[in-house]
Design a protein around this motif. Structure first.
Motif, PDB file in Angstrom:
ATOM      1  N   SER A 111     -92.378   5.669   6.997  1.00  0.00           N
ATOM      2  CA  SER A 111     -93.452   6.596   5.879  1.00  0.00           C
ATOM      3  C   SER A 111     -94.134   7.377   7.145  1.00  0.00           C
ATOM      4  O   SER A 111     -94.507   5.960   7.928  1.00  0.00           O
ATOM      5  CB  SER A 111     -94.289   5.576   4.889  1.00  0.00           C
ATOM      6  OG  SER A 111     -94.482   4.300   5.389  1.00  0.00           O
ATOM      7  N   ASN A 155     -96.629   7.754  -5.244  1.00  0.00           N
ATOM      8  CA  ASN A 155     -97.092   7.185  -3.902  1.00  0.00           C
ATOM      9  C   ASN A 155     -96.173   5.730  -4.254  1.00  0.00           C
ATOM     10  O   ASN A 155     -95.885   5.128  -3.410  1.00  0.00           O
ATOM     11  CB  ASN A 155     -98.035   7.256  -3.724  1.00  0.00           C
ATOM     12  CG  ASN A 155     -98.944   6.905  -2.674  1.00  0.00           C
ATOM     13  OD1 ASN A 155     -98.708   5.560  -2.120  1.00  0.00           O
ATOM     14  ND2 ASN A 155     -98.763   8.057  -1.752  1.00  0.00           N
ATOM     15  N   ASP A 161     -97.156   9.809   6.858  1.00  0.00           N
ATOM     16  CA  ASP A 161     -98.026  11.788   6.012  1.00  0.00           C
ATOM     17  C   ASP A 161     -98.339  13.022   6.871  1.00  0.00           C
ATOM     18  O   ASP A 161     -99.268  12.835   7.451  1.00  0.00           O
ATOM     19  CB  ASP A 161     -99.073  11.170   4.779  1.00  0.00           C
ATOM     20  CG  ASP A 161     -98.601  10.450   4.005  1.00  0.00           C
ATOM     21  OD1 ASP A 161     -97.536   9.841   3.191  1.00  0.00           O
ATOM     22  OD2 ASP A 161     -99.982   9.168   3.553  1.00  0.00           O
ATOM     23  N   ASP A 171     -96.609  12.210   1.715  1.00  0.00           N
ATOM     24  CA  ASP A 171     -97.039  13.132   0.386  1.00  0.00           C
ATOM     25  C   ASP A 171     -97.035  14.258   0.755  1.00  0.00           C
ATOM     26  O   ASP A 171     -96.666  14.732   1.539  1.00  0.00           O
ATOM     27  CB  ASP A 171     -99.096  12.024   0.792  1.00  0.00           C
ATOM     28  CG  ASP A 171     -99.092  11.297   0.359  1.00  0.00           C
ATOM     29  OD1 ASP A 171     -97.882  10.518  -0.458  1.00  0.00           O
ATOM     30  OD2 ASP A 171     -99.393  10.339   0.859  1.00  0.00           O
ATOM     31  N   HIS A 211     -90.959   8.588   3.876  1.00  0.00           N
ATOM     32  CA  HIS A 211     -91.654   9.239   2.884  1.00  0.00           C
ATOM     33  C   HIS A 211     -93.467  10.223   3.552  1.00  0.00           C
ATOM     34  O   HIS A 211     -93.699   9.547   4.235  1.00  0.00           O
ATOM     35  CB  HIS A 211     -92.695   7.878   2.576  1.00  0.00           C
ATOM     36  CG  HIS A 211     -94.205   7.394   1.976  1.00  0.00           C
ATOM     37  ND1 HIS A 211     -94.558   7.519   0.959  1.00  0.00           N
ATOM     38  CD2 HIS A 211     -95.153   8.083   2.590  1.00  0.00           C
ATOM     39  CE1 HIS A 211     -95.368   8.093   0.496  1.00  0.00           C
ATOM     40  NE2 HIS A 211     -96.558   8.068   1.611  1.00  0.00           N
ATOM     41  N   GLU A 237     -94.511  13.870  -4.473  1.00  0.00           N
ATOM     42  CA  GLU A 237     -96.181  14.545  -5.914  1.00  0.00           C
ATOM     43  C   GLU A 237     -96.009  15.457  -6.451  1.00  0.00           C
ATOM     44  O   GLU A 237     -96.318  16.589  -6.221  1.00  0.00           O
ATOM     45  CB  GLU A 237     -97.292  14.370  -4.262  1.00  0.00           C
ATOM     46  CG  GLU A 237     -98.108  12.987  -3.513  1.00  0.00           C
ATOM     47  CD  GLU A 237     -99.519  13.865  -3.210  1.00  0.00           C
ATOM     48  OE1 GLU A 237    -100.131  13.088  -3.269  1.00  0.00           O
ATOM     49  OE2 GLU A 237     -99.338  14.628  -2.021  1.00  0.00           O
TER      50      GLU A 237
END
Length: 341
Positions: free
Chosen positions: A193, A317, A195, A236, A234, A258
């Motif tokens: 993960s 999320n 972002d 966003d 992962h 998202e």
């Protein structure tokens, strides 16, 4: 709680994360907040054994476990901790590393500092019909958080060698976690993960990510490929500009989808034959909508994303402490009752 609705079967999740059609739509979450766990069970869920039983009772076919490591990050906490006891945010202005001198003084963690005891315990306790997901992340995020985003942005141009060395040092220790997890035969999925995007677009130029970030993601992907296990990524935000890069890294499943950033119908149309999709049920809706709305939203996602397989159901999320517990349970129950092929 929901044990009677569906038999636990990790193969269901494994097939889905490989973008294959299983017997039913599996559930997936990056995390479930301890407050929600406590509200559902009536007591804290702390030990590995308790966590396995909790996930099992809700119909999840897996347990996600992280190694433990201490990283000194540039974080600030809420002034009123009674409202957000474990919430913090990254300082944009302050820097722990802003030049070569502070770089040399920064306490970088070492490989030998990583604690795998919870993973090892999970490997001994996990039932045969469940699987363990080994998860960690944040090479890119740790670099910019340590520097502060303003300083990081300036040093990308003023001191590119310093930024590159930060990626090397942080990347090496986090990559080592995945090396170890990939050697654990009871770890059945790797999950990274980090972002890299906002709902408006990527945080930095894609060429910067291609130089400093994606090589690490690709190395982790090769570990999963060598083990022939699924690899979840992962992030966003809007990822269309780097979707081909993500695919090239060996990622088999994308999370968390998202809805404010990427439309599930468009994702399924453009990439549904190349990558599995995970999540997408709007966090905001889970926090504020009615249970009927959540059930209908879940049905919509099952129809669009899960119709032909390759979609694992979950939030956009993670399950946060401010969500309505009844909404979380409504989402889960709808999938378990109606998500059979």
């Amino acid at each position: 709680m929901f044990e009677h609705l569906r038999k636990i079967d990790f193969e269901r999740l494994d097939k889905t994360l490989r973008n294959q059609k299983a017997d039913a739509i599996p559930l997936i979450e990056l995390g479930i907040h301890p407050d929600i766990k406590r509200e559902i069970t009536g007591k804290p869920v702390v030990t590995v054994r308790e966590d396995i039983q909790f996930m099992r009772s809700l119909g999840y076919d897996f347990l996600k476990v992280q190694p433990r490591i201490d990283l000194e990050l540039n974080r600030k906490k809420a002034e009123d901790e009674s409202k957000a006891t474990d919430r913090s945010w990254s300082s944009e202005h302050d820097s722990l590393v802003k030049d070569w001198e502070s770089f040399e003084a920064y306490p970088f963690p070492k490989r030998e500092d990583i604690n795998y005891s919870r993973l090892e315990e999970a490997g001994k306790l996990i039932p045969d019909d469940m699987g363990i997901i080994g998860q960690y992340g944040d090479i890119y995020t740790t670099v910019w958080e340590t520097m502060g985003f303003e300083t990081f942005s300036m040093l990308m141009y003023e001191e590119p060698e310093l930024v590159a060395e930060m990626f090397r040092r942080i990347g090496d220790v986090i990559y080592s976690m995945f090396e170890v997890m990939a050697q654990m035969d009871f770890v059945k999925v790797l999950w990274y993960s980090d972002d890299i995007a906002y709902s408006s677009g990527l945080m930095v130029d894609p060429d910067f990510l291609r130089e400093h970030f994606f090589p690490w993601l690709k190395k982790i992907g090769k570990l999963a490929t060598a083990r022939n296990i699924p690899f979840i990524y992962h992030s966003d935000g809007v990822l269309y500009d780097v979707m081909e890069d993500i695919l090239d890294c060996g990622v088999t499943a994308l999370h968390p989808l998202e809805p404010i950033s990427m439309d599930i119908d468009e994702l399924k149309t453009r990439y549904g034959d190349k990558i599995a999709l995970c999540g997408g049920i709007d966090v905001d809706q889970l926090a504020r909508a009615s249970t009927d709305t959540i059930r209908n939203l879940t049905r919509k996602y099952m129809r669009i994303a899960g119709n032909n397989g390759g979609w694992a159901a979950g939030s956009s999320n993670s399950i946060t402490e401010y969500m309505k517990t009844e909404n979380v349970l409504a989402m889960i129950e709808t999938v378990l009752k109606e998500g059979t092929y």
